[in-house]
Design a protein around this motif. Sequence first.
Motif, PDB file in Angstrom:
ATOM      1  N   VAL A   1     -12.409 -20.499 -11.299  1.00  0.00           N
ATOM      2  CA  VAL A   1     -12.225 -19.048 -10.689  1.00  0.00           C
ATOM      3  C   VAL A   1     -10.622 -18.666 -11.074  1.00  0.00           C
ATOM      4  CG1 VAL A   1     -12.232 -17.359  -8.965  1.00  0.00           C
ATOM      5  CG2 VAL A   1     -13.956 -19.136  -9.160  1.00  0.00           C
ATOM      6  N   THR A   2     -10.484 -17.558 -11.536  1.00  0.00           N
ATOM      7  CA  THR A   2      -9.059 -17.047 -11.862  1.00  0.00           C
ATOM      8  C   THR A   2      -8.556 -16.665 -10.422  1.00  0.00           C
ATOM      9  OG1 THR A   2      -9.378 -16.350 -13.959  1.00  0.00           O
ATOM     10  CG2 THR A   2      -7.537 -15.576 -13.110  1.00  0.00           C
ATOM     11  N   GLN A   3      -7.518 -17.049 -10.072  1.00  0.00           N
ATOM     12  CA  GLN A   3      -6.762 -16.634  -8.885  1.00  0.00           C
ATOM     13  C   GLN A   3      -5.788 -15.422  -8.891  1.00  0.00           C
ATOM     14  OE1 GLN A   3      -7.816 -17.998  -5.837  1.00  0.00           O
ATOM     15  NE2 GLN A   3      -8.669 -19.908  -6.570  1.00  0.00           N
ATOM     16  N   TYR A   4      -5.679 -14.681  -7.884  1.00  0.00           N
ATOM     17  CA  TYR A   4      -4.875 -13.548  -8.160  1.00  0.00           C
ATOM     18  C   TYR A   4      -4.291 -13.148  -6.769  1.00  0.00           C
ATOM     19  CZ  TYR A   4      -8.298 -10.429  -6.020  1.00  0.00           C
ATOM     20  OH  TYR A   4      -9.373  -9.624  -5.265  1.00  0.00           O
ATOM     21  N   GLY A   5      -2.988 -12.734  -6.643  1.00  0.00           N
ATOM     22  CA  GLY A   5      -2.326 -12.150  -5.496  1.00  0.00           C
ATOM     23  C   GLY A   5      -1.739 -11.068  -5.489  1.00  0.00           C
ATOM     24  N   LEU A   6      -0.905 -10.671  -4.651  1.00  0.00           N
ATOM     25  CA  LEU A   6      -0.576  -9.256  -4.500  1.00  0.00           C
ATOM     26  C   LEU A   6       0.261  -8.743  -5.902  1.00  0.00           C
ATOM     27  CD1 LEU A   6       0.006  -6.630  -2.811  1.00  0.00           C
ATOM     28  CD2 LEU A   6       2.153  -7.876  -1.740  1.00  0.00           C
ATOM     29  N   ARG A   7       1.047  -9.778  -6.483  1.00  0.00           N
ATOM     30  CA  ARG A   7       1.833  -9.301  -7.567  1.00  0.00           C
ATOM     31  C   ARG A   7       0.842  -9.174  -8.770  1.00  0.00           C
ATOM     32  NH1 ARG A   7       3.552 -11.996 -12.099  1.00  0.00           N
ATOM     33  NH2 ARG A   7       2.603 -14.167 -11.451  1.00  0.00           N
ATOM     34  N   GLU A   8      -0.292  -9.748  -8.812  1.00  0.00           N
ATOM     35  CA  GLU A   8      -1.240  -9.612 -10.057  1.00  0.00           C
ATOM     36  C   GLU A   8      -1.886  -8.263  -9.654  1.00  0.00           C
ATOM     37  OE1 GLU A   8      -0.336 -13.567 -10.034  1.00  0.00           O
ATOM     38  OE2 GLU A   8      -0.835 -12.604  -8.477  1.00  0.00           O
ATOM     39  N   LEU A   9      -2.277  -7.957  -8.241  1.00  0.00           N
ATOM     40  CA  LEU A   9      -3.097  -6.707  -8.119  1.00  0.00           C
ATOM     41  C   LEU A   9      -2.242  -5.396  -8.412  1.00  0.00           C
ATOM     42  CD1 LEU A   9      -5.427  -5.754  -6.628  1.00  0.00           C
ATOM     43  CD2 LEU A   9      -4.115  -5.568  -4.292  1.00  0.00           C
TER      44      LEU A   9
ATOM     45  N   GLU B   1     -11.041   6.666   2.648  1.00  0.00           N
ATOM     46  CA  GLU B   1     -11.485   6.948   1.399  1.00  0.00           C
ATOM     47  C   GLU B   1     -10.929   5.721   0.401  1.00  0.00           C
ATOM     48  OE1 GLU B   1     -10.896  10.957  -0.210  1.00  0.00           O
ATOM     49  OE2 GLU B   1     -10.914  11.645   1.795  1.00  0.00           O
ATOM     50  N   ILE B   2      -9.885   5.186   0.381  1.00  0.00           N
ATOM     51  CA  ILE B   2      -9.148   4.226  -0.257  1.00  0.00           C
ATOM     52  C   ILE B   2      -9.339   2.851   0.016  1.00  0.00           C
ATOM     53  CG2 ILE B   2      -7.822   5.951  -1.396  1.00  0.00           C
ATOM     54  CD1 ILE B   2      -5.682   4.946   0.466  1.00  0.00           C
ATOM     55  N   VAL B   3      -9.550   2.165  -0.851  1.00  0.00           N
ATOM     56  CA  VAL B   3      -9.802   0.553  -0.884  1.00  0.00           C
ATOM     57  C   VAL B   3      -8.687  -0.078  -0.449  1.00  0.00           C
ATOM     58  CG1 VAL B   3     -10.680  -1.531  -2.110  1.00  0.00           C
ATOM     59  CG2 VAL B   3     -11.730   0.635  -2.391  1.00  0.00           C
ATOM     60  N   HIS B   4      -7.386   0.301  -0.937  1.00  0.00           N
ATOM     61  CA  HIS B   4      -6.255  -0.369  -0.801  1.00  0.00           C
ATOM     62  C   HIS B   4      -5.205   0.068  -0.016  1.00  0.00           C
ATOM     63  CE1 HIS B   4      -8.067  -1.916  -4.600  1.00  0.00           C
ATOM     64  NE2 HIS B   4      -7.658  -2.956  -4.177  1.00  0.00           N
TER      65      HIS B   4
ATOM     66  N   ARG C   1       2.723   0.277   1.557  1.00  0.00           N
ATOM     67  CA  ARG C   1       3.682  -0.726   1.406  1.00  0.00           C
ATOM     68  C   ARG C   1       4.480  -0.375  -0.062  1.00  0.00           C
ATOM     69  NH1 ARG C   1       0.492  -4.503   4.384  1.00  0.00           N
ATOM     70  NH2 ARG C   1      -0.129  -5.381   2.115  1.00  0.00           N
ATOM     71  N   HIS C   2       3.640  -0.240  -0.954  1.00  0.00           N
ATOM     72  CA  HIS C   2       4.241  -0.119  -2.388  1.00  0.00           C
ATOM     73  C   HIS C   2       4.862   1.395  -2.468  1.00  0.00           C
ATOM     74  CE1 HIS C   2       4.752  -1.147  -6.372  1.00  0.00           C
ATOM     75  NE2 HIS C   2       3.954   0.159  -6.998  1.00  0.00           N
ATOM     76  N   TYR C   3       4.212   2.281  -1.824  1.00  0.00           N
ATOM     77  CA  TYR C   3       4.727   3.504  -2.294  1.00  0.00           C
ATOM     78  C   TYR C   3       5.980   3.714  -1.348  1.00  0.00           C
ATOM     79  CZ  TYR C   3       1.488   5.763  -5.076  1.00  0.00           C
ATOM     80  OH  TYR C   3       0.690   5.999  -6.249  1.00  0.00           O
ATOM     81  N   ARG C   4       5.930   2.995  -0.082  1.00  0.00           N
ATOM     82  CA  ARG C   4       7.078   2.998   0.663  1.00  0.00           C
ATOM     83  C   ARG C   4       8.401   2.481   0.282  1.00  0.00           C
ATOM     84  NH1 ARG C   4       5.629  -0.124   5.367  1.00  0.00           N
ATOM     85  NH2 ARG C   4       4.525   1.453   6.193  1.00  0.00           N
TER      86      ARG C   4
ATOM     87  N   GLY D   1      -7.922   3.888  -7.630  1.00  0.00           N
ATOM     88  CA  GLY D   1      -8.859   3.476  -8.523  1.00  0.00           C
ATOM     89  C   GLY D   1      -8.148   2.503  -9.690  1.00  0.00           C
ATOM     90  N   VAL D   2      -6.845   2.715 -10.065  1.00  0.00           N
ATOM     91  CA  VAL D   2      -6.573   1.770 -11.039  1.00  0.00           C
ATOM     92  C   VAL D   2      -6.482   0.539 -10.548  1.00  0.00           C
ATOM     93  CG1 VAL D   2      -4.134   0.897 -12.056  1.00  0.00           C
ATOM     94  CG2 VAL D   2      -4.953   3.477 -12.481  1.00  0.00           C
ATOM     95  N   LEU D   3      -5.855   0.145  -9.226  1.00  0.00           N
ATOM     96  CA  LEU D   3      -5.754  -1.107  -8.827  1.00  0.00           C
ATOM     97  C   LEU D   3      -7.498  -1.729  -8.659  1.00  0.00           C
ATOM     98  CD1 LEU D   3      -3.420  -1.121  -5.810  1.00  0.00           C
ATOM     99  CD2 LEU D   3      -3.039  -1.724  -8.251  1.00  0.00           C
ATOM    100  N   LEU D   4      -8.323  -0.929  -8.368  1.00  0.00           N
ATOM    101  CA  LEU D   4      -9.639  -1.353  -8.178  1.00  0.00           C
ATOM    102  C   LEU D   4     -10.251  -1.945  -9.491  1.00  0.00           C
ATOM    103  CD1 LEU D   4     -11.721  -2.087  -6.025  1.00  0.00           C
ATOM    104  CD2 LEU D   4     -12.553   0.216  -6.357  1.00  0.00           C
ATOM    105  N   TYR D   5     -10.100  -0.805 -10.460  1.00  0.00           N
ATOM    106  CA  TYR D   5     -10.731  -1.009 -11.957  1.00  0.00           C
ATOM    107  C   TYR D   5      -9.974  -2.225 -12.584  1.00  0.00           C
ATOM    108  CZ  TYR D   5     -11.572   0.197 -16.663  1.00  0.00           C
ATOM    109  OH  TYR D   5     -11.934   0.386 -17.993  1.00  0.00           O
ATOM    110  N   ALA D   6      -8.892  -2.201 -12.457  1.00  0.00           N
ATOM    111  CA  ALA D   6      -8.041  -3.531 -13.084  1.00  0.00           C
ATOM    112  C   ALA D   6      -8.601  -4.674 -12.477  1.00  0.00           C
ATOM    113  CB  ALA D   6      -6.505  -3.208 -12.861  1.00  0.00           C
ATOM    114  N   ARG D   7      -8.700  -4.716 -11.224  1.00  0.00           N
ATOM    115  CA  ARG D   7      -9.095  -6.095 -10.582  1.00  0.00           C
ATOM    116  C   ARG D   7     -10.614  -6.369 -10.828  1.00  0.00           C
ATOM    117  NH1 ARG D   7     -11.521  -6.789  -5.242  1.00  0.00           N
ATOM    118  NH2 ARG D   7     -11.177  -4.928  -4.537  1.00  0.00           N
TER     119      ARG D   7
END
Length: 378
Positions: free
Chosen positions: A159-167, A49-52, A58-61, A133-139
Amino acid sequence: MSLAGCDMLDKYIDRAEATPDPVVQRDIDLEDVQPQVRKLFAIGSFRDEIVHADTLQRHYRSRDYRPILIHDGFPSQALGIMRFFMDAEAHGLQPEWYHVPALQQLLDEVLRGGDDGLLDEKLARMEVLLADGVLLYARHLRFGMFDPRRIDRAYHLPVTQYGLRELLEPLEATNVLAFLRNIQPSNGRYRKLQQALQSYRDMRREYRWPSIPMPAQDKLEVGDTSSVLPLVAYRLMLTGELFGSLHAPVPGAFQAVDLPALAFRFDSTRLTSMGAIVYDSMLVRSIMRYQERHGLLVDGIIGSRTIGRLNRSIDAYIDQMGINLERFRWLRYPDQGRYIVVNIPDYHLRAVNDGELETTMKVCVGEPKSRWYAGAYA
């Protein structure tokens, strides 16, 4: 999103902004929610159901699955986040992409109360769905939905680059709601396009968009008479070329094109049954404005190409505005500074200084055939 869903969320927001109410606000035992968050990432159907899923796990862990968005004083912050998701339509985005239907249902069930075991599971689901939703909306707002280089290999603009930190920045922000407020595009042209998008959505809801048949004589020139012209005038009113503004028509202007006062009501059913009217200079000027705006030959003649474009569905206009909002998010046009924009479809160059249009001119576009051609027109 259904109007009922919007009304429900508005009701909760109004109550949450009032004095604390035990029916609205709940104290959350984070220690009971933590293990439920951990369990969710082991459920394959939920991960789908979730995109990320992997990124969030990993982040919650790394924080021992402690909730980030669900905490004491619930649901104030959750409601604020959901409000941003609901308003995504203003950006040409869909609230459903950010789990709004599922979040609405969970919110309603949590606020009604019930078994604490199930309550902790529902809170955990809300936590992870909100985070995704927050990660997807902000991205989407910061970098766009798509990388344009994957759509068009010839795309050469920055093109504005982004990585895990920005995500992950929105989840690591001290104030998530402030973060979401600060990433709203502020460019003046973006805002104007948002206003146009809302205007067309209002038109779709309030007015009919009838098909315009080809005139019996195949094309109409100034002075011709046709029963098709009332519908042409009606369409030009909606799109803004006739009178310029749908909601502020020029008093008496219809008499100038032999349309009766009933047309002020934008009643397309009656317009369809009206008799023939004359294609006069006022309608010709409106058609020429329409032709120029839509990349057609500006000759004032209503032929098959002009009728075909006039019959473009209102949904197509709305979709196009959504696509153009996405293009704005790729480029991030600044409000300050000087730059030049070349609109290839309408062969025009526009010079902008601090958000204001300074000058515009016609240009030639296309592949340079020689060094002389490139020097003259590039």
